[in-house]
Design an enzyme around this catalytic site. Structure first.
Site, PDB file in Angstrom:
ATOM      1  CG  HIS A 230      38.954  12.816  55.732  1.00  0.00           C
ATOM      2  ND1 HIS A 230      39.092  11.447  55.871  1.00  0.00           N
ATOM      3  CD2 HIS A 230      39.706  13.380  56.729  1.00  0.00           C
ATOM      4  CE1 HIS A 230      39.894  11.200  56.902  1.00  0.00           C
ATOM      5  NE2 HIS A 230      40.274  12.348  57.435  1.00  0.00           N
TER       6      HIS A 230
ATOM      7  CG  ASN B 120      28.645   4.664  67.134  1.00  0.00           C
ATOM      8  OD1 ASN B 120      27.588   4.737  67.741  1.00  0.00           O
ATOM      9  ND2 ASN B 120      29.227   3.507  66.866  1.00  0.00           N
TER      10      ASN B 120
ATOM     11  CG  HIS C  24      30.911   6.152  58.919  1.00  0.00           C
ATOM     12  ND1 HIS C  24      31.857   6.907  59.583  1.00  0.00           N
ATOM     13  CD2 HIS C  24      30.922   4.930  59.536  1.00  0.00           C
ATOM     14  CE1 HIS C  24      32.419   6.184  60.538  1.00  0.00           C
ATOM     15  NE2 HIS C  24      31.859   4.992  60.537  1.00  0.00           N
TER      16      HIS C  24
ATOM     17  CD  GLN D 223      29.182   0.645  62.162  1.00  0.00           C
ATOM     18  OE1 GLN D 223      29.397  -0.558  62.041  1.00  0.00           O
ATOM     19  NE2 GLN D 223      29.680   1.357  63.174  1.00  0.00           N
TER      20      GLN D 223
END
Length: 383
Positions: free
Chosen positions: A158, A198, A211, A213
């Site tokens: 998480h 980010n 994560h 992108q």
């Protein structure tokens, strides 16, 4: 489910989400996961219409107006993390346990339409245009925001970031970046592919899940246009000369056989580091196995050094600049530009009048001082 073995022993498994979006699992070498993956059984709404770009005639920039992004997740609780594997109480985006997962964004800035129809994407309603046509000025010009945006999940955990991953996992993500760069570059109407991460709420991150992108743009971005202009003035060997210049300076913070990281001579941000391959490669797809193998631990050392500067994690944007798909590939080199607004433990640099309005930057920290601090921090990093 289509299965392919990639470099570094990474296995790629391709499937679909319930609304037709592509989902790709990248399994670590020696993964403990089995080959089977659960089916996404959610009842999802149809995908949003592709956004529309508008031309800013004052700058020549195209602005994508993507209203669907207003509905994206904003700091959900851990039990509703949309990037964690699905559970009976969490109908997340990824139906199975995974190592690394990549999927099409539910709230895309570009796409799902492309310049031409493919097996899984519709064609834009306006006809395809070349780069010269896109550069033409005109009041009220609009275009369909063709392209693709993908989410890259570094881990099922998480919380965390790229820098908190193992060397093995970092190598898997790098392989995923290379694979997706090649695949996205081949789509109709794509002109540039941009992987990035980010990190931190100070940057505007709305999900703490580790994560990044990938954006596949239908044009060459404004920042890259400026680079191409510099290459026209100075020659395609510009990055070789930059590496020679920076390598002889006190701004180098980390050096390997294939990559060098340095604080640039004219750094804009209080913390700014560039990581450049020694060999000319236009994008991740052109890197070889040795370059990818070295990048995994070297990039982790750099990111952990950045976090060691202060007692709390440092917010940053890790931007992997790649050459455009069709122009400038002889001179535009793959490189990381990592920037952070953090200028002290409890202070951020905000872009105010001069920087935000005029693009006239004022540096707060001498690049040589920033490099010395980061070198010291990296010295204590353990992988």
């Amino acid at each position: 489910m289509a299965t392919t073995t990639l470099g570094g022993g990474v296995v790629k498994r391709t499937t679909r989400l319930a609304d037709g979006r592509e989902l790709i699992y990248f399994d670590d070498p020696g993964t403990t996961l089995g080959p089977e993956r659960s089916v996404d059984a959610r009842d999802l709404s149809p995908r949003p219409e592709t956004a529309t770009m508008r031309l800013d005639v004052l700058t020549g920039d195209w602005i994508s107006i993507a209203a669907n992004r207003q509905n994206r997740a904003f700091l959900p609780p851990a039990e509703l993390d949309p990037l964690s594997p699905q559970t009976p109480t969490n109908p997340s985006e990824i139906p199975s346990r995974y190592d690394v997962a990549v999927f099409e964004n539910k709230s895309p800035s570009f796409g799902p339409a492309l310049a031409e129809a493919t097996a899984d994407a519709p064609a834009a309603t306006d006809p395809p245009l070349g780069l010269a046509d896109l550069a033409e000025y005109g009041l009220g010009r609009t275009r369909t925001s063709v392209g693709r945006t993908e989410v890259v999940c570094f881990s099922p955990d998480h919380t965390g970031s790229f820098g908190t991953q193992t060397v093995t996992r970092a190598r898997t993500v790098i392989e995923a970046w290379a694979d997706r760069t090649a695949a996205l570059s081949a789509l109709p109407g794509i002109e540039q592919v941009f992987p990035f991460e980010n990190r931190g709420q100070e940057i505007g991150v709305t999900l703490p899940h580790p994560h990044g992108q990938i954006y596949a743009y239908p044009y060459v971005t404004p920042r890259t246009h400026r680079l191409l202009s510099a290459l026209e003035r100075t020659g395609d060997d510009l990055f070789d000369r930059i590496l020679t210049f920076e390598s002889a300076s006190e701004r180098v913070v980390l050096r390997g056989e294939h990559w060098t990281a340095f604080v640039p001579f004219a750094a804009r941000w209080p913390l700014e580091v560039h990581l450049v391959p020694h060999r000319h490669v236009a994008d991740f797809a052109e890197t070889d196995a040795a370059e990818r193998d070295e990048l995994a631990p070297l990039y982790l050392r750099l990111l952990r050094g950045v976090d060691a500067l202060y007692e709390t994690p440092t917010p940053y944007i890790a931007a992997w600049h790649q050459a455009p798909v069709h122009v400038g590939r002889a001179g535009a080199r793959l490189r990381l530009e990592l920037t952070s607004p953090r200028r002290a433990a409890d202070k951020l640099k905000y872009l105010a009048g001069s920087e935000a309005a005029m693009g006239a930057w004022i540096g707060d920290v001498p690049p040589e001082a920033a490099a010395a601090r980061l070198r010291d921090a990296i010295q204590g990093v353990q992988l």
